[in-house]
Design a protein around this motif. Sequence first.
Motif, PDB file in Angstrom:
ATOM      1  N   LEU A 188       8.142   3.337 -12.732  1.00 31.16           N
ATOM      2  CA  LEU A 188       8.958   3.880 -11.652  1.00 31.16           C
ATOM      3  C   LEU A 188      10.426   3.689 -11.993  1.00 31.16           C
ATOM      4  O   LEU A 188      10.902   2.556 -12.142  1.00 31.16           O
ATOM      5  CB  LEU A 188       8.649   3.181 -10.319  1.00 31.16           C
ATOM      6  CG  LEU A 188       7.436   3.650  -9.521  1.00 31.16           C
ATOM      7  CD1 LEU A 188       6.147   3.318 -10.262  1.00 31.16           C
ATOM      8  CD2 LEU A 188       7.419   2.990  -8.138  1.00 31.16           C
ATOM      9  N   GLY A 189      11.128   4.804 -12.141  1.00 34.70           N
ATOM     10  CA  GLY A 189      12.570   4.749 -12.304  1.00 34.70           C
ATOM     11  C   GLY A 189      13.241   4.591 -10.947  1.00 34.70           C
ATOM     12  O   GLY A 189      12.596   4.317  -9.931  1.00 34.70           O
ATOM     13  N   GLY A 190      14.570   4.784 -10.901  1.00 34.23           N
ATOM     14  CA  GLY A 190      15.304   4.569  -9.666  1.00 34.23           C
ATOM     15  C   GLY A 190      14.828   5.433  -8.517  1.00 34.23           C
ATOM     16  O   GLY A 190      14.549   4.933  -7.416  1.00 34.23           O
ATOM     17  N   ALA A 191      14.719   6.743  -8.749  1.00 32.04           N
ATOM     18  CA  ALA A 191      14.307   7.652  -7.675  1.00 32.04           C
ATOM     19  C   ALA A 191      12.891   7.345  -7.211  1.00 32.04           C
ATOM     20  O   ALA A 191      12.599   7.339  -6.009  1.00 32.04           O
ATOM     21  CB  ALA A 191      14.420   9.095  -8.149  1.00 32.04           C
ATOM     22  N   ALA A 192      12.002   7.082  -8.167  1.00 31.33           N
ATOM     23  CA  ALA A 192      10.598   6.812  -7.810  1.00 31.33           C
ATOM     24  C   ALA A 192      10.470   5.497  -7.039  1.00 31.33           C
ATOM     25  O   ALA A 192       9.694   5.394  -6.084  1.00 31.33           O
ATOM     26  CB  ALA A 192       9.737   6.771  -9.062  1.00 31.33           C
ATOM     27  N   LEU A 193      11.237   4.480  -7.424  1.00 33.04           N
ATOM     28  CA  LEU A 193      11.178   3.211  -6.711  1.00 33.04           C
ATOM     29  C   LEU A 193      11.747   3.364  -5.297  1.00 33.04           C
ATOM     30  O   LEU A 193      11.216   2.798  -4.335  1.00 33.04           O
ATOM     31  CB  LEU A 193      11.946   2.126  -7.470  1.00 33.04           C
ATOM     32  CG  LEU A 193      11.947   0.739  -6.819  1.00 33.04           C
ATOM     33  CD1 LEU A 193      10.525   0.229  -6.579  1.00 33.04           C
ATOM     34  CD2 LEU A 193      12.743  -0.265  -7.653  1.00 33.04           C
ATOM     35  N   ALA A 194      12.829   4.133  -5.160  1.00 35.41           N
ATOM     36  CA  ALA A 194      13.389   4.387  -3.832  1.00 35.41           C
ATOM     37  C   ALA A 194      12.358   5.078  -2.946  1.00 35.41           C
ATOM     38  O   ALA A 194      12.173   4.715  -1.779  1.00 35.41           O
ATOM     39  CB  ALA A 194      14.653   5.233  -3.940  1.00 35.41           C
ATOM     40  N   ASN A 195      11.671   6.071  -3.504  1.00 37.25           N
ATOM     41  CA  ASN A 195      10.635   6.771  -2.731  1.00 37.25           C
ATOM     42  C   ASN A 195       9.497   5.817  -2.358  1.00 37.25           C
ATOM     43  O   ASN A 195       8.931   5.905  -1.259  1.00 37.25           O
ATOM     44  CB  ASN A 195      10.092   7.950  -3.524  1.00 37.25           C
ATOM     45  CG  ASN A 195      11.088   9.094  -3.616  1.00 37.25           C
ATOM     46  OD1 ASN A 195      11.971   9.220  -2.764  1.00 37.25           O
ATOM     47  ND2 ASN A 195      10.963   9.916  -4.649  1.00 37.25           N
ATOM     48  N   ALA A 196       9.155   4.911  -3.260  1.00 41.02           N
ATOM     49  CA  ALA A 196       8.074   3.957  -2.980  1.00 41.02           C
ATOM     50  C   ALA A 196       8.457   3.012  -1.844  1.00 41.02           C
ATOM     51  O   ALA A 196       7.636   2.700  -0.970  1.00 41.02           O
ATOM     52  CB  ALA A 196       7.743   3.164  -4.249  1.00 41.02           C
ATOM     53  N   LEU A 197       9.706   2.556  -1.844  1.00 38.25           N
ATOM     54  CA  LEU A 197      10.146   1.656  -0.778  1.00 38.25           C
ATOM     55  C   LEU A 197      10.234   2.378   0.570  1.00 38.25           C
ATOM     56  O   LEU A 197       9.942   1.803   1.618  1.00 38.25           O
ATOM     57  CB  LEU A 197      11.492   1.033  -1.139  1.00 38.25           C
ATOM     58  CG  LEU A 197      11.445   0.026  -2.290  1.00 38.25           C
ATOM     59  CD1 LEU A 197      12.859  -0.364  -2.730  1.00 38.25           C
ATOM     60  CD2 LEU A 197      10.643  -1.212  -1.903  1.00 38.25           C
ATOM     61  N   LYS A 198      10.600   3.647   0.536  1.00 35.50           N
ATOM     62  CA  LYS A 198      10.614   4.424   1.777  1.00 35.50           C
ATOM     63  C   LYS A 198       9.195   4.681   2.273  1.00 35.50           C
ATOM     64  O   LYS A 198       8.928   4.649   3.480  1.00 35.50           O
ATOM     65  CB  LYS A 198      11.376   5.732   1.569  1.00 35.50           C
ATOM     66  CG  LYS A 198      12.880   5.525   1.407  1.00 35.50           C
ATOM     67  CD  LYS A 198      13.652   6.830   1.388  1.00 35.50           C
ATOM     68  CE  LYS A 198      13.470   7.585   0.080  1.00 35.50           C
ATOM     69  NZ  LYS A 198      14.312   8.799   0.042  1.00 35.50           N
ATOM     70  N   ARG A 234       0.828  -1.209   0.000  1.00 35.90           N
ATOM     71  CA  ARG A 234       0.000   0.000   0.000  1.00 35.90           C
ATOM     72  C   ARG A 234       0.862   1.259   0.000  1.00 35.90           C
ATOM     73  O   ARG A 234       0.573   2.236  -0.684  1.00 35.90           O
ATOM     74  CB  ARG A 234      -0.941   0.000   1.201  1.00 35.90           C
ATOM     75  CG  ARG A 234      -1.882   1.191   1.198  1.00 35.90           C
ATOM     76  CD  ARG A 234      -3.019   1.053   2.185  1.00 35.90           C
ATOM     77  NE  ARG A 234      -3.956   2.144   2.002  1.00 35.90           N
ATOM     78  CZ  ARG A 234      -4.895   2.176   1.073  1.00 35.90           C
ATOM     79  NH1 ARG A 234      -5.040   1.154   0.252  1.00 35.90           N
ATOM     80  NH2 ARG A 234      -5.701   3.212   0.950  1.00 35.90           N
ATOM     81  N   GLY A 235       1.944   1.240   0.782  1.00 33.12           N
ATOM     82  CA  GLY A 235       2.837   2.392   0.798  1.00 33.12           C
ATOM     83  C   GLY A 235       3.461   2.637  -0.564  1.00 33.12           C
ATOM     84  O   GLY A 235       3.567   3.784  -1.011  1.00 33.12           O
ATOM     85  N   MET A 236       3.873   1.566  -1.229  1.00 34.35           N
ATOM     86  CA  MET A 236       4.451   1.715  -2.563  1.00 34.35           C
ATOM     87  C   MET A 236       3.421   2.269  -3.542  1.00 34.35           C
ATOM     88  O   MET A 236       3.718   3.143  -4.355  1.00 34.35           O
ATOM     89  CB  MET A 236       4.978   0.369  -3.047  1.00 34.35           C
ATOM     90  CG  MET A 236       6.156  -0.165  -2.247  1.00 34.35           C
ATOM     91  SD  MET A 236       6.793  -1.740  -2.882  1.00 34.35           S
ATOM     92  CE  MET A 236       7.485  -1.219  -4.468  1.00 34.35           C
TER      93      MET A 236
END
Length: 551
Positions: free
Chosen positions: A113-123, A101-103
């Motif tokens: 989702l590129g690198g930055a977007a995936l990192a933000n999703a995992l955070k 849900r957070g992702m």
Amino acid sequence: MRASGASDVALDADAVRRWIDVCLRDLRALRADIDDINVFPVADSDTGSNLLHTMIAARDGLDGLTADAAGSAGAALTAVADAAVRSAKGNSGVILSQVLRGMASSALGAPELGGAALANALKAADVAATRAVARPVAGTMLSVLHATSAALDGHAASGGGAFACSAAEVAELAAKTAAEALANTPNQLAALAVAGVVDAGGRGLVVVLDALVEALTGVRTTVPVCAASHAHAGDDRPSRAWEVMYLLTVSGPATAADGLPELRRVLSALGDSVTVAEAGDGEYAIHVHCADIGAVLEAGLAHGRPHGVRVEPLLTPKPVDHPVTAADRAVVAVVHGEALARLVEAEGIPVLAIGAGGEPSTEDLLTLVTTTAATHVTVVPGGVRLTAAAERVTGHPMLEGRDVVVVPCASPVQVLAALAVHDPERRAGADVVAMAEAAAATRRGEVVVAAEDAITWVGRAAAGDVVGLIDGEVVLIEPGGAEGSLERAATGVLDRMLAVGGELVTVLAGEEAPGTITDVLAGHLRAERPDVELVCYPGGQTDAVLLMGVE
């Protein structure tokens, strides 16, 4: 850093599908192994099964995507998350559903989702999962998740805040960090160390992140499961506790905002492993381990409409019918303030730190006791109210099968006295008696500044006066604001306490204590009672300038 075989491919809708499919493949393969290492919060051997059940529901959510949304990674993540939240099973399944849900919330319908977007999703996954759990515990699935978030933050900071990695590289960093954090879980949670295993939920999370790497790179990574060194009890154990799960629909955003903290509090008083997780607008997924199913449902009814109710039995340990060994025993403490908590922790004692004047919740205390993995637990609380709170949970149904004993203490100095005589090699009963006797034999003194006018046994105290107490009774008053009043009060209380004997004085300096006060007391004792030993520590308390104990 670049993953072996990585490219600049982003996480698109097809990659989301591959990710979920790989998760299912690996969770099916490892389900029995993960079940076998499941020891916390309840050793009911179902974490792998619950994670698989939740991820199967997530995969089914993709079947409902419309043709227009099918090509969007954000839409795919949202469909996966919504389905997982509604069908999540067990504590680990609820947390996994909140990871998804957070992702999804971070992706917000993005095509990829590129690198930055995936990192933000995992955070964002870390934030969502942690927020759902009433009391996060170190050494669990949440610790593994938080470590990945911290690593991603650190990597971004090292590059000046810009995340130049590809999605594949982000996934590899997350998976590598999660595996390292998983290996550390037995050092964080006693129940795991005793059993000789890593956290089962954390192991499942590593499977999920390894699957993400494979979905983006085609490279398969595996981490061996740490096999259990114990045998799970069989079905002959009686079921005296229940796992209750349901969806709760509330009437509106205002009700949700106002009522859910109260719902968390009520559920925490009824049991442990409480999660209240967002499941959509005005809807929440509720999970709790409890002894009273009806009370948990009634708590939900007070805030909305429960539906989709699922109840499963939990297996509780058999009562101990053999002599308690050192490995079966634990001593824990409950104190006010971080400074005192650090002092107790330095002695190797698990401790729960409560804010000034506060009381621990039932779940706080249940978690403190159950994370020891011991069948005999001695609780040493640092005050009258903390003692009462600890005594209230000793007979809690969730602690059935454990012998929980409270050593009554009226002051933190009595906690230190009790812990000083603790001997893990002594018989459990004799050790409790020794600690209780040491606490009771420690006379306690306080030096406080009066907050308001009051009439005492020794006269009138005005607001701002310095008041000395022994065992809770006022014995002297020094005028507030007068030069040396604090020092006179401190030495006066100390002299009165030593008048009836004593060999050791322990002083805990509060936040408002002047830095010279301990030197004043040391000099006074050298001159008047050189035979008495003095030890001083920072106590950090806010309700007393000084706390003193005499043994």
